[in-house]
Design an enzyme around this catalytic site. Structure first.
Site, PDB file in Angstrom:
ATOM      1  N   ARG A 102       0.858  -1.185   0.000  1.00  0.00           N
ATOM      2  CA  ARG A 102       0.000   0.000   0.000  1.00  0.00           C
ATOM      3  C   ARG A 102       0.888   1.226   0.000  1.00  0.00           C
ATOM      4  O   ARG A 102       1.978   1.223   0.591  1.00  0.00           O
ATOM      5  CB  ARG A 102      -0.877   0.044   1.257  1.00  0.00           C
ATOM      6  CG  ARG A 102      -2.083  -0.860   1.209  1.00  0.00           C
ATOM      7  CD  ARG A 102      -3.128  -0.368   0.210  1.00  0.00           C
ATOM      8  NE  ARG A 102      -4.287  -1.238   0.162  1.00  0.00           N
ATOM      9  CZ  ARG A 102      -4.449  -2.235  -0.708  1.00  0.00           C
ATOM     10  NH1 ARG A 102      -3.511  -2.501  -1.595  1.00  0.00           N
ATOM     11  NH2 ARG A 102      -5.546  -2.967  -0.699  1.00  0.00           N
ATOM     12  N   HIS A 107      -1.342   0.396  -9.848  1.00  0.00           N
ATOM     13  CA  HIS A 107      -2.065  -0.585  -9.019  1.00  0.00           C
ATOM     14  C   HIS A 107      -2.619  -1.740  -9.867  1.00  0.00           C
ATOM     15  O   HIS A 107      -3.821  -2.025  -9.860  1.00  0.00           O
ATOM     16  CB  HIS A 107      -3.192   0.084  -8.213  1.00  0.00           C
ATOM     17  CG  HIS A 107      -3.592  -0.699  -6.984  1.00  0.00           C
ATOM     18  ND1 HIS A 107      -3.936  -0.129  -5.800  1.00  0.00           N
ATOM     19  CD2 HIS A 107      -3.679  -2.035  -6.773  1.00  0.00           C
ATOM     20  CE1 HIS A 107      -4.240  -1.067  -4.910  1.00  0.00           C
ATOM     21  NE2 HIS A 107      -4.087  -2.242  -5.484  1.00  0.00           N
TER      22      HIS A 107
HETATM   23  C1  OXD Z   1      -5.488  -4.970  -3.371  1.00  0.00           C
HETATM   24  C2  OXD Z   1      -5.932  -5.671  -4.552  1.00  0.00           C
HETATM   25  O1  OXD Z   1      -5.865  -5.317  -2.247  1.00  0.00           O
HETATM   26  O2  OXD Z   1      -5.789  -5.127  -5.652  1.00  0.00           O
HETATM   27  O3  OXD Z   1      -4.746  -4.020  -3.556  1.00  0.00           O
HETATM   28  O4  OXD Z   1      -6.436  -6.784  -4.412  1.00  0.00           O
END
Ligand code: OXD
Length: 309
Positions: free
Chosen positions: A224, A272
């Site tokens: 994160r 991401h």
């Molecule tokens: C997360 C996902 O938790 O993409 O970041 O699953």
């Protein structure tokens, strides 16, 4: 009735179809078309708007559409006794490991330096690194970290892992807790961060801790954004203490257009996408959790509210 919340409308259609296909006879509604809130028994999604879950009096379970569940705990009105599950999907785990491998190899094989030399049209050989001496360290030894280490072992690196509580992993030197952090960082040339975001891990990688890494170390973050203090990372890259960073997650997503990471010569960015949740591989466990939630049975891959992951 199952309620799905996804912010991307194209994506929502695919998920709705897959859920409906695997849950015959169950109505799947999509946010914001909730209908009568009393109908909603199970919620599936990523970052439901704060306060919304509290409005469903018959809600029996919440399925996070991500591996991480920090988005769930951002809701101050999260119903107290609501069972929560996260996704643990072998497809996603493998996907994440491949993203980690891409970046470990990128840094280990000096790819950023060779790209710079190529841009200058220079045929220069750099001192070759030895995989035997390369010290890779993984923070977070759960599903993702454990799997990444298994794959990294094939490459012969010197491996270490750090976690909140001590774990034993074959041919991996393991460290735990606050007292294990310094020695773990001090022996790590390539740091892979796969921790969950919790009140304990927020801002964990600040200037003081990053400075414990050896000179020239690399940081790879797919956990994160808030695990890492952006300004501190940039300062350590600029001072030359750190050699580079590969980042898939950010404090604010999407990353602001004027954020210094975008154009930083030592930073590699992906938006991401290191391991996307896919309906076709994730829906079977969601269907099982729907059944369990309605039957009052414990969910698969439950989230511990105290630990927040
Ligand atoms: C997360 C996902 O938790 O993409 O970041 O699953």
């Amino acid at each position: 009735v199952v309620l799905l919340f996804k912010s991307d409308p194209d994506d929502t259609r695919g998920w709705t179809a897959e859920l409906a296909r695997r849950l015959p006879g169950v109505e799947v509604r999509t946010w914001p078309d909730v209908g009568d809130p009393a109908d909603i028994e199970f919620c599936v999604g990523w970052a439901f708007p704060p306060g919304s879950l509290r409005g469903f009096p018959n809600l029996k379970g919440l399925q996070s559409l991500g591996a991480g569940v920090d988005h769930v705990f951002r809701d101050p009105d999260l119903p107290e006794a609501l069972p929560i599950a996260r996704i643990v999907d072998p497809y996603m785990t493998e996907d994440m490991t491949q993203w980690v491998m891409l970046n470990v190899l990128r840094f280990h094989k000096q790819d950023p330096d060779y790209r710079r030399l190529q841009a200058e049209g220079r045929w220069d050989e750099l001192p070759p690194p030895s995989w035997r001496d390369r010290r890779v360290g993984v923070m977070g030894l759960g599903e993702l970290g454990g799997h990444a280490l298994e794959r990294l072992r094939y490459f012969g690196y010197k491996l270490a892992g750090w976690s909140r509580t001590k774990k034993r992993i074959d041919r991996v030197e393991t460290f735990a807790g606050e007292e294990g952090l310094r020695p773990f960082l001090a022996r790590t040339d390539i740091l892979v961060v796969l921790l969950p975001l919790t009140p304990e891990t927020e801002d964990l990688l600040n200037r003081e801790r990053l400075s414990r890494l050896p000179k020239g170390a690399f940081v790879i973050n797919a956990g994160r954004g808030r695990l890492l203090v952006d300004e501190d990372l940039i300062a350590m890259l600029d001072s030359g203490h750190l050699g580079g960073a590969a980042l898939d997650v950010f404090r604010q997503e999407p990353l602001a257009a004027d954020h210094a990471f975008w154009k930083h010569p030592k930073v590699v960015i992906t938006p991401h996408v290191s391991a996307l949740t896919r309906a076709e591989t994730a829906v079977p466990q969601i269907v099982e959790n729907y059944r369990r939630a309605l039957a009052g049975e414990p969910l698969l891959h439950p989230v511990d509210r105290r630990r927040r992951y």
